[in-house]
Design an enzyme around this catalytic site. Structure first.
Site, short mmCIF file in Angstrom:
data_model
loop_
_atom_site.label_atom_id
_atom_site.label_comp_id
_atom_site.label_asym_id
_atom_site.label_seq_id
_atom_site.Cartn_x
_atom_site.Cartn_y
_atom_site.Cartn_z
N ASP A 1 20.35 5.62 6.39
CA ASP A 1 18.95 5.23 6.67
C ASP A 1 18.14 5.47 5.39
O ASP A 1 18.29 6.50 4.71
CB ASP A 1 18.40 6.08 7.82
CG ASP A 1 17.10 5.53 8.33
OD1 ASP A 1 17.16 4.58 9.14
OD2 ASP A 1 16.04 6.01 7.89
N ASP B 1 16.11 -0.70 8.26
CA ASP B 1 16.62 -0.04 7.06
C ASP B 1 17.86 0.78 7.36
O ASP B 1 18.18 1.72 6.65
CB ASP B 1 15.53 0.87 6.47
CG ASP B 1 15.04 1.89 7.49
OD1 ASP B 1 15.31 1.69 8.70
OD2 ASP B 1 14.45 2.90 7.08
#
Lengths: 411, 171
Positions: free
Chosen positions: A251, A294
């Site tokens: 992430d 993301d």
């Protein structure tokens, strides 16, 4: 998202296509079989005719009966005129006359030639007189002239008839050849047309299959970064052999702020760079997936936790080395990543639990200040019974969510 | 006159010589015909080195199968009498040879196979009369059932055998 029209045709349509494809092929094959039958039939027609007219040597009617009869009569004439006294061994005068009579006395001659009946009667009388010794040689020879003349005429006439029959046969053969040639050509062309149709159908089917495969490939791929998507991850996990694998969930820290500050195009650019960087950091041995926003995942063969830890450390270090600028990072740092990892055996472990474990590790890193990695202990997820007892409802929800997300990715 | 007398003498000598030749010829003819007829009254069966002669008269006596057949060579229905050829072969050769070599009185010779067929009859009589050479006998092989062959086309019956003189078994 793929437009509705590009969605593969339903199974019913495919089956209809299949039937049509078989039909063209069948028609084509039938044409060629028909061609073979036609050729075979024509050959079968021609062969007996040829045999009848041209292969008559050595059998009963190979030589005209009239010819054979005439030869016997002429032998008798010669014997009567030349031999003095006539030959006694072999005894053939009357025998020859009998044979000549037998070969002469054929219905087709009787019906066709008027000279046959008188000639046979004459032969009959001659044989009787000869048997009784009532005729001299000259008279006997003279009496044979008319039958020989009749037989000669029959021979000539029969030869003419035979010639006519052969000519007729030749004409028939030519006619059949023309029919055969044109029919063969037509059937052959039909066969070619059907085959061409079959080929077209085959090509259309192949093209449709390729399009479907291409579409499936697209459906499994993140259009921005070119890496796989969530569906691809599940597909690959299902297809993986039963070996130890590592799952990394990655992430990007404060990516929303990055986008807000530099704009989404720069954010997209960063996603692409980071996916390439993670791939490089994992020595191009991992399969990469973008799970959404993301969040990335990496699936790679991994023998043990130590090896996986090495990979995690490698990714973090590589990002630090590259140090992508992040103007909005709260800690004034460049772009950083948070990693959650887990080691598991594909097929032996419920992947939703594996994912859950990695996700928890990731959030633990997030909660601990980001820019780091943590490896989950997957002991709890290697045993289905323990996992099931611990959180079956949670797992079902996760599985449902994963399926839903996969569906969203596909459409 | 002398010349004329001499001519007459010569003529009478010549006539006498001619008459003598004629008598010789008739005697020879009678001898030939009786020999020929005697010969045609037998059939020779050859099986390897073994050769036997069968009397046609005996065969005529043993012919008991009667049937009516359209003879394409006579263009007429004919009453025939004869012996089933397969039985004849079994009787004289022990079984049906794979092929047979035939010779006929008209010097026709042929080798044919496929005789294990009850349709073939060795015919000895026609319309209650024994077959002779002039009737394409004394023995003739005919096929009782010629199926759909065209009786107008004699070429379709050229496997009939006439005037059979000898039969040789080919194993």
């Amino acid at each position: 998202m793929r437009p509705a029209s590009s969605v593969p045709e339903p199974p019913q349509s495919n089956s209809l296509k299949g039937k049509r494809y078989v039909s063209w092929l069948t028609l084509s094959l039938m044409s060629f079989i028909a061609l073979m039958i036609l050729v075979g039939y024509e050959a079968r027609w021609v062969y007996p005719e040829i045999r009848a007219y041209f292969s008559q040597t050595g059998n009963l009617t190979g030589q005209q009966l009239a010819t054979r009869s005439r030869v016997y009569l002429q032998e008798v004439q010669t014997e009567l005129l030349v031999s003095s006294p006539p030959a006694q061994d072999p005894p053939f005068l009357l025998t020859r006359l009998e044979l000549a009579y037998g070969l002469f006395d054929v219905a087709v001659y009787r019906q066709t030639y008027s000279c046959v009946e008188p000639s046979l009667a004459q032969l009959d009388r001659l044989m009787s007189r000869l048997a009784q010794g009532e005729v001299d040689e000259v008279s006997a020879v003279r009496n044979l002239l008319a039958p020989i003349q009749c037989l000669t005429m029959i021979e000539m006439s029969q030869s003419d008839l035979r010639g006519e029959a052969i000519n007729e046969f030749a004409d028939d053969t030519r006619r059949h050849q023309v029919v055969l040639t044109f029919a063969s050509l037509v059937i052959f062309l039909l066969g070619l047309v059907f085959w061409w149709r079959h080929e077209c159908q085959l090509r259309r089917t192949r093209r449709a299959t390729l399009q479907t495969l291409e579409w499936m490939e697209h459906a499994m791929r993140d259009p921005l970064t070119g890496v796989g998507n969530r569906s691809a991850l599940h597909q690959d996990v299902l297809a993986a052999d039963k070996q130890s694998h590592g799952l990394l969930l990655v992430d990007i820290d404060y990516f929303k702020q990055y986008n807000d500050t530099l704009g989404h195009p720069r954010g997209d650019e960063m996603l692409c760079r980071l996916s390439a960087l993670i791939d490089e950091a994992l020595n191009h041995e991992a399969s990469l997936y973008r799970l959404g926003g993301d969040e990335f995942a990496a699936l790679l063969p991994c023998g043990n936790r130590k090896e996986l830890a090495h990979y995690c450390e490698g990714v973090i270090e590589r990002v630090h080395q590259v140090a992508f600028e992040h103007p909005a990072h709260p800690d004034q740092k460049p772009v950083t990543l948070s990693l959650g990892a887990v080691c598991f055996v594909a097929g032996d472990t419920d992947f939703s639990l594996v994912y859950e474990a990695a996700d928890k590790a990731l959030y633990h890193v997030k909660a601990s200040g980001r820019d780091g990695w943590k490896m989950a202990d997957c002991k709890s997820c290697t045993s289905r019974s323990v996992c099931g007892a611990k959180g079956s409802s949670e797992r079902r929800i996760l599985a449902r969510d994963l399926g839903k997300k996969a569906l969203e990715e596909r459409t | 006159m002398n010349e004329r007398a001499a001519g007459r003498r010569a003529f009478s000598w010549c006539k006498a010589f001619t008459m003598w030749r004629l008598h010789c010829f008739i005697l020879a003819l009678l001898a030939c015909s009786s020999a020929a007829l005697a010969n045609s009254q037998a059939i020779t069966l050859i099986n390897g080195q073994k050769s036997i002669e069968l009397s046609v008269a005996e065969l005529r006596k043993s012919a008991s199968l009667e049937f009516s057949l359209y003879d394409p060579y006579q263009a007429a229905d004919v009453e025939m009498r004869g012996i089933p050829f397969r039985d004849f072969l079994i009787e004289h050769f022990g079984s049906v040879p794979s092929a047979l070599y035939f010779t006929a009185w008209d010097d026709y010779a042929v080798s044919l196979s496929g005789w294990d067929d009850p349709d073939w009859i060795l015919v000895t009589h026609e319309n209650n009369q024994p077959l002779t050479l002039r009737g394409r006998g004394p023995l003739r092989l005919v096929e009782r059932d010629y199926a759909d062959r065209d009786t107008e086309n004699l070429r379709e019956f050229n496997d009939w055998l006439w005037m059979i003189r000898s039969i040789e078994a080919k194993w």
